[in-house]
Design an enzyme around this catalytic site. Structure first.
Site, PDB file in Angstrom:
ATOM      1  N   ALA A   1      -6.547  -0.653  -6.752  1.00  0.00           N
ATOM      2  CA  ALA A   1      -6.047  -1.385  -5.578  1.00  0.00           C
ATOM      3  C   ALA A   1      -6.480  -0.659  -4.305  1.00  0.00           C
ATOM      4  CB  ALA A   1      -4.533  -1.497  -5.625  1.00  0.00           C
ATOM      5  N   VAL A   2      -6.435   0.665  -4.342  1.00  0.00           N
ATOM      6  CA  VAL A   2      -6.797   1.432  -3.137  1.00  0.00           C
ATOM      7  C   VAL A   2      -8.300   1.300  -2.858  1.00  0.00           C
ATOM      8  CG1 VAL A   2      -6.744   3.698  -2.028  1.00  0.00           C
ATOM      9  CG2 VAL A   2      -4.837   2.998  -3.475  1.00  0.00           C
TER      10      VAL A   2
ATOM     11  N   THR B   1       0.840  -1.199   0.000  1.00  0.00           N
ATOM     12  CA  THR B   1       0.000   0.000   0.000  1.00  0.00           C
ATOM     13  C   THR B   1       0.878   1.254   0.000  1.00  0.00           C
ATOM     14  OG1 THR B   1      -1.739  -1.199   1.148  1.00  0.00           O
ATOM     15  CG2 THR B   1      -1.831   1.204   1.253  1.00  0.00           C
TER      16      THR B   1
ATOM     17  N   GLY C   1      -5.271   2.555  -9.757  1.00  0.00           N
ATOM     18  CA  GLY C   1      -6.198   3.288  -8.890  1.00  0.00           C
ATOM     19  C   GLY C   1      -7.239   2.402  -8.231  1.00  0.00           C
TER      20      GLY C   1
ATOM     21  N   ARG D   1       4.840   8.981 -18.194  1.00  0.00           N
ATOM     22  CA  ARG D   1       4.285   8.847 -19.548  1.00  0.00           C
ATOM     23  C   ARG D   1       3.042   9.718 -19.701  1.00  0.00           C
ATOM     24  NH1 ARG D   1       3.203   2.981 -19.488  1.00  0.00           N
ATOM     25  NH2 ARG D   1       3.890   3.134 -17.332  1.00  0.00           N
TER      26      ARG D   1
ATOM     27  N   GLU E   1      -5.119  -7.451  -1.511  1.00  0.00           N
ATOM     28  CA  GLU E   1      -4.385  -8.171  -2.550  1.00  0.00           C
ATOM     29  C   GLU E   1      -4.309  -9.680  -2.304  1.00  0.00           C
ATOM     30  OE1 GLU E   1      -0.628  -6.264  -3.570  1.00  0.00           O
ATOM     31  OE2 GLU E   1      -0.197  -7.789  -5.089  1.00  0.00           O
TER      32      GLU E   1
ATOM     33  N   GLY F   1      -3.771   6.896  -7.101  1.00  0.00           N
ATOM     34  CA  GLY F   1      -4.861   7.404  -6.287  1.00  0.00           C
ATOM     35  C   GLY F   1      -5.878   6.311  -6.092  1.00  0.00           C
TER      36      GLY F   1
ATOM     37  N   HIS G   1       4.493  -4.381 -14.482  1.00  0.00           N
ATOM     38  CA  HIS G   1       4.479  -2.931 -14.685  1.00  0.00           C
ATOM     39  C   HIS G   1       5.544  -2.646 -15.730  1.00  0.00           C
ATOM     40  CE1 HIS G   1       4.747   1.327 -14.104  1.00  0.00           C
ATOM     41  NE2 HIS G   1       3.709   1.301 -13.279  1.00  0.00           N
TER      42      HIS G   1
ATOM     43  N   ARG H   1      -5.289  -5.345 -13.478  1.00  0.00           N
ATOM     44  CA  ARG H   1      -5.814  -4.327 -12.563  1.00  0.00           C
ATOM     45  C   ARG H   1      -5.613  -2.950 -13.171  1.00  0.00           C
ATOM     46  NH1 ARG H   1      -3.786  -0.971  -8.968  1.00  0.00           N
ATOM     47  NH2 ARG H   1      -1.696  -1.866  -8.972  1.00  0.00           N
TER      48      ARG H   1
ATOM     49  N   HIS I   1       4.430  -6.539 -10.465  1.00  0.00           N
ATOM     50  CA  HIS I   1       3.845  -5.432  -9.736  1.00  0.00           C
ATOM     51  C   HIS I   1       2.741  -5.886  -8.788  1.00  0.00           C
ATOM     52  CE1 HIS I   1       2.848  -1.407  -8.830  1.00  0.00           C
ATOM     53  NE2 HIS I   1       1.716  -1.402  -9.492  1.00  0.00           N
ATOM     54  N   HIS I   2       1.716  -6.495  -9.346  1.00  0.00           N
ATOM     55  CA  HIS I   2       0.537  -6.813  -8.538  1.00  0.00           C
ATOM     56  C   HIS I   2       0.111  -8.236  -8.867  1.00  0.00           C
ATOM     57  CE1 HIS I   2      -3.165  -5.368  -6.393  1.00  0.00           C
ATOM     58  NE2 HIS I   2      -3.687  -6.401  -7.014  1.00  0.00           N
TER      59      HIS I   2
ATOM     60  N   ARG J   1      -0.983  -1.825 -18.910  1.00  0.00           N
ATOM     61  CA  ARG J   1       0.338  -2.267 -18.457  1.00  0.00           C
ATOM     62  C   ARG J   1       0.772  -3.568 -19.122  1.00  0.00           C
ATOM     63  NH1 ARG J   1      -0.867  -0.980 -12.068  1.00  0.00           N
ATOM     64  NH2 ARG J   1      -0.385   1.227 -12.205  1.00  0.00           N
TER      65      ARG J   1
ATOM     66  N   GLU K   1       3.516   5.859 -13.801  1.00  0.00           N
ATOM     67  CA  GLU K   1       2.804   6.097 -15.055  1.00  0.00           C
ATOM     68  C   GLU K   1       2.683   7.589 -15.342  1.00  0.00           C
ATOM     69  OE1 GLU K   1      -0.256   3.329 -14.243  1.00  0.00           O
ATOM     70  OE2 GLU K   1       0.851   2.045 -15.616  1.00  0.00           O
TER      71      GLU K   1
HETATM   72  P1  ADP Z   1      -3.073  -4.799   0.907  1.00  0.00           P
HETATM   73  O1  ADP Z   1      -2.853  -3.807  -0.182  1.00  0.00           O
HETATM   74  O2  ADP Z   1      -3.948  -5.912   0.498  1.00  0.00           O
HETATM   75  O3  ADP Z   1      -3.464  -4.155   2.186  1.00  0.00           O
HETATM   76  P2  ADP Z   1      -0.282  -4.805   1.578  1.00  0.00           P
HETATM   77  O4  ADP Z   1       0.793  -5.405   0.778  1.00  0.00           O
HETATM   78  O5  ADP Z   1      -0.395  -3.330   1.590  1.00  0.00           O
HETATM   79  O6  ADP Z   1      -1.640  -5.484   1.130  1.00  0.00           O
HETATM   80  O7  ADP Z   1      -0.138  -5.262   3.087  1.00  0.00           O
HETATM   81  C1  ADP Z   1       0.011  -6.589   3.481  1.00  0.00           C
HETATM   82  C2  ADP Z   1       0.775  -6.615   4.796  1.00  0.00           C
HETATM   83  O8  ADP Z   1       0.732  -7.924   5.361  1.00  0.00           O
HETATM   84  C3  ADP Z   1       2.246  -6.271   4.649  1.00  0.00           C
HETATM   85  O9  ADP Z   1       2.578  -5.243   5.542  1.00  0.00           O
HETATM   86  C4  ADP Z   1       2.954  -7.579   4.981  1.00  0.00           C
HETATM   87  O10 ADP Z   1       4.219  -7.387   5.567  1.00  0.00           O
HETATM   88  C5  ADP Z   1       1.989  -8.217   5.933  1.00  0.00           C
HETATM   89  N1  ADP Z   1       2.111  -9.692   6.039  1.00  0.00           N
HETATM   90  C6  ADP Z   1       2.261 -10.580   5.031  1.00  0.00           C
HETATM   91  N2  ADP Z   1       2.336 -11.827   5.492  1.00  0.00           N
HETATM   92  C7  ADP Z   1       2.218 -11.762   6.849  1.00  0.00           C
HETATM   93  C8  ADP Z   1       2.219 -12.718   7.908  1.00  0.00           C
HETATM   94  N3  ADP Z   1       2.390 -14.015   7.680  1.00  0.00           N
HETATM   95  N4  ADP Z   1       2.074 -12.265   9.170  1.00  0.00           N
HETATM   96  C9  ADP Z   1       1.934 -10.951   9.438  1.00  0.00           C
HETATM   97  N5  ADP Z   1       1.945  -9.997   8.483  1.00  0.00           N
HETATM   98  C10 ADP Z   1       2.068 -10.383   7.200  1.00  0.00           C
END
Ligand code: ADP
Length: 712
Positions: A691-692, A308, A689, A522, A676, A314, A506, A686, A646-647, A543, A519
């Site tokens: 994902a948020v 995140t 914008g 561009r 995610e 955005g 990406h 995706r 990327h995602h 992408r 992005e």
């Molecule tokens: P989303 O966009 O879906 O919120 P993020 O990637 O922003 O996903 O956040 C996922 C979070 O989960 C990260 O901070 C990551 O470090 C944490 N995470 C992943 N696996 C574990 C786990 N096994 N235990 C605790 N935290 C975890």
């Protein structure tokens, strides 16, 4: 003297034997087709502490960029001035290329007793990074032997006073000012304003506290922020040297790693355990706490934010009050259609509908927690202006993470950092908690319901290869925590997966730093050219399409080209310039020369493009956006880019209540998921914008469902 030479010869022979053995081990692993390690992480080798050399005893670290991110080299200089330990960490290196080379490179450093090593063929970027980092570490080690330098009085650590020093971090220089008395570090001020917001900046605040508590520069770097950490610690050692300190006098305050089997197990209770403190997890934690539930939020990294934090664009939302106030016509129905069209019709329509219908409410909620997104603009794949971003143009991810953390603080949400969920507790057909492991303890956390918000698996090479083998070795842009843990844990209790092979590339990722070139570059008018100096695609197509076109070019890379005017209008470019990934020249021809491109061809490409901008017509590739400004104001800039992971669009299957669905098609009682870690919302691609929107809307729904389940 004679004796010294004889001993040195003896040790040289000994080291040669160690090296030969290490290389043999490495070769054997390569021959068997096995990377020695799956994660290309730390490797340490050591030789006798008596080895002689010219350096000041102590431990010296420095890092440099390798293939997939920073490579940190830590060298220990023994009593007699020789390098006795070489430890290399390169978490981003490709496991069976640069990663596999790491043990050999460590052995070479010990053998050469200098940074001048032969390197490992086929791993030239990792080799280059190790050479540079080792040279930096050794110049610090050599500089500290200056006998004429100041020395603290006998029995004292420091000459009291304030000292300043700088070292290169991720986004430029990190400067520290440290105030010392005769025997204590009194105050420490770290200026790392250029470091990545909410990653490097955590290192700035957390390391400052750790240094003061430990009264030593010999502390652990912050996981995930090793470059910033390294810069802070190097600057600190420099300042201490100015203060007359003997660097070998400080205690080793690095936390010893405790064997998992030796950690005592503690039992905890909560209403709801949320796993992963990214955007979805923090949204869910705030909402559930506001609903009166006792929440435990687990985060395996030392800081929150996950992928995140890295979101730059955005949040897509339709029929919002901002759109209405700004006279923008948009509908939820159009948002749904755009998302599904962008997702190649693979999306789960019910999930997309719920997301779009609740998107405006999400924007209102962000207003209410002090994170308004009032700036509304167009973005790729959207029919109408729909992407909502912060007023001041800052990246949406870091902005939201800051607001979420503030709100969680206010609500006193219990966040357990450095604590990784390892397994779901599953009893009598329902999920009733989580097993977790921290640095010193293991935990059995019993709860009425569990929400998985662990993010994607974009940083897990094994899972990438498992689900999409053709992406083996591709550079990754995700946070180090994105390793798919939630997907694996959910599968263990019977969860179904959807679209798991849908992994988004990406198209503009600088490969040596994994830096994602937004992005926006561009969108503001940059073009992509290949090594022949020619454009090859409408740069603003989706992408996946642009990435595929790049992979067809010679060498599978391209250059993104922009000019001074674009630089001045887009804050993000400053970072690319400050970290040194940009090639710059006063004229297009000069730029071409620096890039090894034929100058006349590149000049012709840019002149032709500028004419297309003037005509608002691109007869070559049909580009019709990002044509507000031409490229005619020198200096000119280029960044060499290629696609990066990327995602991960696929993941755990959920229904519209964010309940996790089993392979038998039923909701798994007590288990919810959002963000995610789930699949279905984004389909096969995706849109920027969304994902948020996903984390805010489904983070909220998962929380509401988990609260309701608790109350049943
Ligand atoms: P989303 O966009 O879906 O919120 P993020 O990637 O922003 O996903 O956040 C996922 C979070 O989960 C990260 O901070 C990551 O470090 C944490 N995470 C992943 N696996 C574990 C786990 N096994 N235990 C605790 N935290 C975890």
């Amino acid at each position: 003297m004679k004796d010294a030479i004889t001993r040195a010869d003896f040790f040289r022979g000994l080291i040669a034997a160690v090296v030969a053995f290490a290389i043999l081990l490495g070769l054997e692993a390569v021959e068997r087709g096995l990377p020695e390690r799956t994660d290309a992480a730390a490797e340490a080798l050591s030789v006798s502490a008596d080895i002689e050399g010219e350096y000041a005893p102590g431990t010296y670290s420095a890092s440099a960029n390798g293939f997939g991110g920073p490579v940190e080299v830590t060298l220990t200089v023994g009593e007699n001035g020789g390098i006795t330990d070489a430890d290399i960490v390169g978490e981003g290196e490709t496991p069976d290329v640069g990663g596999a080379a790491i043990p050999q490179l460590a052995a070479q450093l010990l053998s050469a007793q200098s940074a001048e090593i032969d390197g490992v063929s086929g791993a030239s970027l990792t080799t280059g990074a190790v050479r540079q980092a080792a040279a930096d570490a050794l110049s610090a080690a050599a500089g500290l032997e200056v006998l004429s330098g100041p020395k603290a009085e006998d029995g004292n650590l420091f000459i009291p006073g304030s000292y300043m020093a700088s070292a290169k971090g991720f986004g430029g220089d990190v400067t520290i000012v440290v105030k010392v008395s005769e025997n204590a570090i009194e105050a420490l001020d770290i200026d790392g304003d250029h470091e990545t917001e909410n990653i490097g900046s955590f290192a700035v605040s957390m390391l400052g506290e750790r240094i003061l508590a430990a009264q030593s520069p010999n502390i652990d770097a912050l996981t995930g922020a090793t470059v910033t950490s390294g810069a802070i610690l190097r600057a600190l050692k420099d300042a201490f040297t100015q203060a007359g300190a003997d660097l070998s006098a400080f205690p080793d305050a690095r936390e010893p790693e405790i064997d998992s089997a030796d950690k005592p197990e503690e039992t905890l209770e909560a209403d709801i355990v949320i796993v992963g403190a990214g955007g979805a997890g923090m949204t869910a934690a705030i909402k559930a706490t506001q609903a009166g539930k006792n929440v435990i939020l687990l985060e395996k990294m030392p800081y929150a934010g996950g992928n995140t934090t890295k979101a730059t664009g955005g949040m897509n939302a339709a029929e919002t009050h901002y759109q209405k106030e700004q006279g923008i016509q948009d509908t939820v129905a159009q948002f749904i259609e755009d998302t599904i069209k962008g997702g190649h019709n693979l999306n789960n329509r019910a999930l997309v509908t719920v997301m779009a219908e609740n998107s405006a409410k999400g924007i209102d909620w962000l207003d209410s927690i002090g994170a308004p997104l009032p700036k509304v603009s167009f973005s790729g794949g959207a029919t109408n202006a729909r992407i909502h971003s912060p007023e001041d143009g800052s990246g949406v991810g870091a902005y939201l993470v800051t607001a979420f953390l503030k709100k969680m603080d206010e609500l006193k949400v219990n966040v357990m950092y450095d604590t990784k969920a390892t397994e779901l507790i599953y009893e009598n057909g329902a999920v009733t908690g989580v097993m977790a492991e921290g640095k010193a303890n293991k935990y059995a956390i019993h709860a009425k319901s569990v929400i998985l918000t662990t993010g994607g698996f974009g940083s897990n090479e094994d899972m990438i290869v498992q689900y999409k083998p053709e992406l083996k070795g591709t550079v990754k842009t995700g946070s180090p925590g994105a390793t798919g843990d939630g997907i694996v844990m959910a599968q263990e209790v019977g969860a179904a997966l959807v679209d798991i092979e849908q992994i988004q590339l990406h198209p503009t990722v600088e490969q040596s730093t994994s830096m994602l070139i937004t992005e926006g570059v561009r969108g503001d008018g940059a073009i992509l050219v290949n090594q022949s100096g020619k454009r090859f695609i409408n740069e603003l197509l989706t992408r996946d399409v642009v990435s595929a076109a790049e992979l067809e070019q010679e060498g599978s890379y391209a250059y993104i080209i922009f000019d001074q005017k674009l630089r001045e209008g887009l804050k993000a470019t400053e970072k690319y310039i400050s970290i040194g990934i940009t090639t710059q020249a006063d004229t297009v021809e000069e730029l071409a020369e620096k890039l090894g491109i034929d100058p006349a061809t590149l000049a012709d490409t840019v002149t032709t493009w500028n004419q297309y901008v003037a005509d608002k017509n691109d007869p070559d590739f049909g580009r019709d956006t990002g044509m507000e400004a031409d490229l005619s104001h020198g200096p000119y800039y280029a960044i060499k880019i290629a696609p990066g992971i990327h995602h991960t669009m696929g993941g755990v299957q959920i229904d519209t209540d964010a309940e996790v669905i089993s392979t038998r098609g039923r909701a798994i009682p007590g288990l919810f998921a959002a963000g995610e870690v789930t699949g279905g919302v984004h389909g096969g691609n995706r849109i920027g914008g969304t994902a948020v929107t996903d984390i805010v809307v489904f983070g909220t729904i998962a929380s509401e469902s988990a609260v309701e389940y608790c109350d049943k």
